[in-house]
Write a protein that holds these residues in place. Sequence first.
Motif, PDB file in Angstrom:
ATOM      1  N   SER A   7       0.175  24.303 -21.017  1.00 19.71           N
ATOM      2  CA  SER A   7       0.682  23.396 -22.046  1.00 19.71           C
ATOM      3  C   SER A   7      -0.236  23.461 -23.261  1.00 19.71           C
ATOM      4  O   SER A   7      -1.336  24.032 -23.208  1.00 19.71           O
ATOM      5  N   LYS A   8       0.210  22.873 -24.338  1.00 17.82           N
ATOM      6  CA  LYS A   8      -0.611  22.846 -25.539  1.00 17.82           C
ATOM      7  C   LYS A   8      -1.934  22.122 -25.268  1.00 17.82           C
ATOM      8  O   LYS A   8      -2.997  22.590 -25.676  1.00 17.82           O
ATOM      9  N   GLN A   9      -1.886  21.021 -24.546  1.00 19.50           N
ATOM     10  CA  GLN A   9      -3.106  20.261 -24.250  1.00 19.50           C
ATOM     11  C   GLN A   9      -4.031  21.046 -23.317  1.00 19.50           C
ATOM     12  O   GLN A   9      -5.246  21.058 -23.510  1.00 19.50           O
ATOM     13  N   GLU A  10      -3.468  21.708 -22.319  1.00 19.02           N
ATOM     14  CA  GLU A  10      -4.295  22.515 -21.411  1.00 19.02           C
ATOM     15  C   GLU A  10      -4.987  23.649 -22.173  1.00 19.02           C
ATOM     16  O   GLU A  10      -6.152  23.949 -21.929  1.00 19.02           O
ATOM     17  N   ASP A  13      -7.767  22.170 -24.302  1.00 21.83           N
ATOM     18  CA  ASP A  13      -8.904  21.833 -23.431  1.00 21.83           C
ATOM     19  C   ASP A  13      -9.699  23.081 -23.066  1.00 21.83           C
ATOM     20  O   ASP A  13     -10.930  23.066 -23.076  1.00 21.83           O
ATOM     21  N   SER A  18      -9.264  20.103 -30.190  1.00 22.22           N
ATOM     22  CA  SER A  18      -8.169  19.141 -30.071  1.00 22.22           C
ATOM     23  C   SER A  18      -6.831  19.863 -30.198  1.00 22.22           C
ATOM     24  O   SER A  18      -6.761  20.989 -30.709  1.00 22.22           O
ATOM     25  N   SER A  19      -5.777  19.211 -29.756  1.00 22.76           N
ATOM     26  CA  SER A  19      -4.452  19.820 -29.880  1.00 22.76           C
ATOM     27  C   SER A  19      -4.050  19.943 -31.349  1.00 22.76           C
ATOM     28  O   SER A  19      -3.317  20.865 -31.721  1.00 22.76           O
TER      29      SER A  19
END
Length: 55
Positions: A7-10, A13, A18-19
Amino acid sequence: MTYELLSKQETADLLKISSVSLDRIRRRGEFIQPTMIGRTIKFRSDRVKEWLDSK
């Protein structure tokens, strides 16, 4: 070669950003193109790792 879709957040990270920063570098063309599944943004883990290794 096997990979997973992140995912974008993964992905953010993994890159330790930051996203929002991920969106910025993607829009500027400084990052790999995502895979779109419907309206969901995913990144191939193998391409993310290749990009990281090139930096």
